[in-house]
Design a protein around this motif. Structure first.
Motif, mmCIF file in Angstrom:
data_model
loop_
_atom_site.group_PDB
_atom_site.id
_atom_site.type_symbol
_atom_site.label_atom_id
_atom_site.label_comp_id
_atom_site.label_asym_id
_atom_site.label_seq_id
_atom_site.Cartn_x
_atom_site.Cartn_y
_atom_site.Cartn_z
ATOM 1 N N PRO A 95 14.301 -63.898 -36.715
ATOM 2 C CA PRO A 95 14.849 -62.937 -35.748
ATOM 3 C C PRO A 95 14.065 -61.628 -35.769
ATOM 4 O O PRO A 95 13.507 -61.239 -36.795
ATOM 5 C CB PRO A 95 16.283 -62.703 -36.223
ATOM 6 N N GLN A 97 14.932 -58.641 -35.999
ATOM 7 C CA GLN A 97 15.364 -57.658 -36.995
ATOM 8 C C GLN A 97 14.749 -57.904 -38.371
ATOM 9 O O GLN A 97 14.716 -57.007 -39.200
ATOM 10 C CB GLN A 97 16.897 -57.660 -37.125
ATOM 11 N N LEU A 98 14.299 -59.115 -38.643
ATOM 12 C CA LEU A 98 13.767 -59.441 -39.973
ATOM 13 C C LEU A 98 12.277 -59.786 -39.938
ATOM 14 O O LEU A 98 11.766 -60.450 -40.829
ATOM 15 C CB LEU A 98 14.559 -60.600 -40.584
ATOM 16 N N TRP A 133 23.691 -61.009 -31.632
ATOM 17 C CA TRP A 133 22.463 -61.510 -32.246
ATOM 18 C C TRP A 133 22.110 -62.938 -31.839
ATOM 19 O O TRP A 133 21.180 -63.518 -32.383
ATOM 20 C CB TRP A 133 22.567 -61.419 -33.762
ATOM 21 N N VAL A 163 20.190 -64.784 -42.339
ATOM 22 C CA VAL A 163 19.792 -65.363 -41.055
ATOM 23 C C VAL A 163 20.219 -66.829 -41.071
ATOM 24 O O VAL A 163 20.243 -67.461 -42.124
ATOM 25 C CB VAL A 163 18.263 -65.245 -40.807
ATOM 26 N N ASN A 174 20.392 -63.347 -36.549
ATOM 27 C CA ASN A 174 20.350 -62.338 -37.604
ATOM 28 C C ASN A 174 21.760 -62.122 -38.155
ATOM 29 O O ASN A 174 22.738 -62.218 -37.426
ATOM 30 C CB ASN A 174 19.802 -61.029 -37.020
ATOM 31 N N ASN A 179 17.431 -53.303 -39.864
ATOM 32 C CA ASN A 179 16.215 -54.097 -39.714
ATOM 33 C C ASN A 179 15.583 -54.463 -41.043
ATOM 34 O O ASN A 179 14.361 -54.518 -41.159
ATOM 35 C CB ASN A 179 15.200 -53.328 -38.855
#
Length: 189
Positions: A95, A97-98, A133, A163, A174, A179
């Motif tokens: 995702p 965010q990661l 998400w 995740v 996510n 983040n």
């Protein structure tokens, strides 16, 4: 009986009782905020990552095996684990965010679950967050799930992903606010 009558019968005992009432009353008032803080601690811990072994990211894969509960403060469901997991996380979409290299390398390097259970309870963010998400519905029994996350420190049958991927298309979802991973643990050796 009036205080003056008590004093004449019991000496200063009435005064002592009054003082005790004041002292215990003040102590009770002082303890009330502490009690409210202490009763809030389990809820705070429940919403954080402290109860989970954040030193070890773990990869799991399997199929949803219960209807679970979809709601607040968290959703949860059971997953029957695949019997032959790969050594570590297979190549899956990370995702947004990661995607920081410090996080994605850890997600990709997570070792597969080697614990005693063939089924784990999975706890995820509530629908409002999971929907934001990428998961806008409850998962269905028999649906494919893969996840990277942490095993609970006191209940090794409870897993909380950072995740997860669902369905045959392995749609990433996510599960961390912000983040970054909650903890950037050392990479497995």
């Amino acid at each position: 009986m009036a205080d003056t009558d008590r004093k004449s019968i019991h000496g200063n005992e009435a005064i002592s009782r009054d003082r005790r009432r004041v002292i215990f009353g003040a102590a009770g008032l002082a303890a009330a905020p502490l009690a409210s803080i202490l009763t809030a601690l389990p809820a705070f811990a429940h919403h954080g990552w402290a109860g989970f072994d954040t030193d070890h990211l773990i990869y799991i894969a399997g199929t949803v095996s219960s209807d679970g509960v979809w709601g607040n403060p968290h959703s949860h469901f059971d997953v029957t684990l695949d019997s032959n997991l790969p050594a570590h996380t297979p190549e899956l979409a990370i995702p947004e965010q990661l995607q920081d290299p410090e996080d994605s390398v850890r997600v990709n390097a997570a070792l597969s679950y080697k614990g005693p259970h063939t089924e784990l309870e999975i706890i995820i963010a509530p629908p409002a967050w999971s929907g934001r998400w990428g998961l806008a519905r409850a998962l269905e029994i028999g649906e494919r799930v893969q996840a990277v996350g942490y095993i609970n420190r006191t209940d090794d049958g409870l897993f909380r992903p950072v995740v997860f991927w669902f369905g045959d298309d392995a749609v990433p979802v996510n599960q961390v606010l912000g983040n970054t991973l909650p903890v950037r643990a050392p990479l497995p050796e």
